[in-house]
Enzyme design. Structure first.
Site, PDB file in Angstrom:
ATOM      1  CG  ASP A  62       7.517  33.936   5.104  1.00  0.00           C
ATOM      2  OD1 ASP A  62       7.443  35.158   5.279  1.00  0.00           O
ATOM      3  OD2 ASP A  62       6.794  33.323   4.289  1.00  0.00           O
ATOM      4  CG  HIS A 110       4.611  37.284   4.202  1.00  0.00           C
ATOM      5  ND1 HIS A 110       5.320  36.142   3.897  1.00  0.00           N
ATOM      6  CD2 HIS A 110       3.734  37.460   3.188  1.00  0.00           C
ATOM      7  CE1 HIS A 110       4.887  35.640   2.755  1.00  0.00           C
ATOM      8  NE2 HIS A 110       3.922  36.422   2.314  1.00  0.00           N
ATOM      9  CB  SER A 292       2.216  34.546   0.388  1.00  0.00           C
ATOM     10  OG  SER A 292       3.448  34.981  -0.097  1.00  0.00           O
TER      11      SER A 292
END
Length: 353
Positions: A62, A110, A292
Site C-alpha cells: 500500500d 491510507h 480498501s
C-alpha cells in the site's frame, strides 16, 4: 500504467460493539471499539475464542505504514519500500509511510488505516482492535502520493511472498477497463506477482474498486486474487462499491462503510500519528469508507484461518463456503452483488480442516 489506492474518505449511523481482547489474555477495552460495527458484522469477536491469528503475517502492500503508531508498532515485521526509489535500487526503505523523501503525503495515510483494520493491537486501552489481533503486519510501500506502478506493486507482492507473508492485502486498483490490458498480456507485473505468491501458498486479498462498476478492478480481477466488495452497517452492498464479478468468481464481501453519512457509518482505524481529521475528532485514528477498508477485513479473517494450519486453498474455501448472503440467509452461494456473501469469521474458523 499506474494504480491508485482505492480511497473513498466518506464520513458516515452508529452500530455499537465494545471490543475486548479476552481471547488474547488482555482485558482493557479499546476506546473506539464501540464504533467498530464491522467486527460485529464479520462476527470476529466470536471467532477469537478459536483463533486470533497468532503466527501469521499480513503484508500490507500500500502507501506504507506509520511504524511508530502505538496500535501497530508491536505488531510489525521488517518491511520494504518500492515506490519513489528514483535511481536507487529497490527496495530503498523500510515501508514507512513517509517514503524515502521523508514527507508524508495526505493520501498516504491510507496504508496505516488498512493495516489497523487487519491487525491492530487489541485490548491495549487505546484506539481500535484489528480483525486478527495477534497477527503481524509487514509494511510494504508500493504507492507514493496515493498511486504506483504495476511494476512497483508487483515487486512488493513478490517481496512479501519471499519474506514470510502468509496473506497479502492489496487495497488498490486500476481504472475499470484496465482488465483488458492484463487479459492481453500488456501489463503483467502485478498479475504475474499474484500468481507467484499464490504458488508459494500465500493468500492474496484485493479490493473490488469504488466506481460502482460491474467487474472487480485489477488486481482483484486477476486469477489468484480474492476480490472483496463492500457492505454498509446494514449489510447492504455499498453504493460506491463495484460488483463482485470476475472470471473465476472468487469474490466475497466485507464491511467497507456507507460514505457521506457521518464518521460512525464508515470504518474506524489507525492513521499516522497526528493525521486524523478534525471532522472525526481523533488525532491518531480516522474513519474512511471504501472497498480498501473491506479487503483488510477479509485479510484479517484469512489470518485467523491460517493460524489454524489451513493452506491457501483451505483458507479460501472456508471464507467462501461459510460466507452469508444478506436478507436471504444463503451460505456459500455465488451472486454478482455479494460474491459468495459477507465473510463470517465465526463460521469460517469452525469449518472442518
Amino acid at each position: 500504467m499506474r494504480m491508485r489506492a482505492l480511497i473513498t474518505a466518506g464520513l458516515v449511523g452508529l452500530s455499537v460493539l465494545a471490543t475486548q481482547a479476552a481471547a488474547s489474555g488482555q482485558s482493557a477495552v479499546d476506546p473506539l471499539g464501540e464504533k467498530q460495527w464491522g467486527l460485529a458484522q464479520l462476527r470476529a469477536p466470536e471467532a477469537w475464542a478459536t483463533s486470533t491469528g497468532a503466527g501469521q503475517v499480513i503484508a500490507v502492500v500500500d502507501t506504507g505504514v506509520d511504524l511508530g503508531h502505538p496500535d501497530l508498532a508491536p505488531k510489525l515485521v521488517p518491511g520494504a519500500t518500492f515506490a519513489g526509489c528514483g535511481d536507487r535500487p529497490a527496495p530503498c526503505g523500510n515501508g514507512d509511510w513517509r517514503g524515502v523523501d521523508g514527507v508524508g503525503q495526505p493520501t498516504d495515510v491510507h496504508g496505516t488505516h488498512v493495516a489497523g483494520i487487519a491487525a491492530a493491537v487489541a485490548g491495549n486501552g487505546i484506539g481500535i482492535a484489528g480483525v486478527a489481533p495477534d497477527a503481524r503486519i509487514m509494511p510494504i510501500k508500493a504507492l507514493e502520493n496515493g498511486s504506483g506502478s504495476f511494476a512497483d506493486i508487483g515487486a512488493g507482492v513478490r517481496y512479501a511472498a519471499d519474506h514470510g507473508a502468509n496473506v497479502v492485502n492489496l487495497s488498490l486498483g486500476a481504472q475499470p477497463g484496465t482488465q483488458l490490458l492484463t487479459l492481453l498480456g500488456l501489463a503483467n507485473e502485478t498479475k504475474d506477482a499474484i500468481a507467484y505468491a499464490r504458488e508459494k501458498g500465500v493468500v492474496v486479498v484485493a479490493s473490488a474498486g469504488n466506481e460502482t462498476a460491474p467487474l472487480c478492478d485489477t488486481p482483484a480481477w486477476e486469477s489468484g486474487a480474492l476480490c472483496v466488495a463492500a457492505t454498509d452497517a446494514d449489510e447492504l452492498h455499498s453504493t460506491y462499491s463495484n460488483l463482485a464479478l470476475k472470471l473465476d468468481t472468487r469474490a466475497v464481501s466485507a464491511p467497507g462503510g456507507k460514505s457521506k453519512q457521518g464518521c460512525d457509518a464508515d470504518i474506524w482505524s489507525t492513521v499516522p500519528r497526528g493525521a486524523g481529521s478534525s471532522k472525526c475528532g481523533q488525532a491518531d485514528y480516522d474513519s474512511f469508507a471504501g472497498t480498501s477498508m473491506a479487503a483488510p477485513q477479509v485479510a484479517g479473517v484469512a489470518a485467523l484461518l491460517g493460524a489454524q494450519g489451513r493452506d491457501a486453498d483451505g483458507i479460501e474455501k472456508a471464507l467462501m463456503t461459510t460466507a452469508r448472503t444478506p436478507l436471504v440467509g444463503l451460505r456459500g452461494v455465488f451472486n454478482p452483488v455479494y460474491g459468495y456473501g459477507v465473510v463470517d469469521a465465526a463460521a469460517a474458523v469452525q469449518q472442518p480442516l
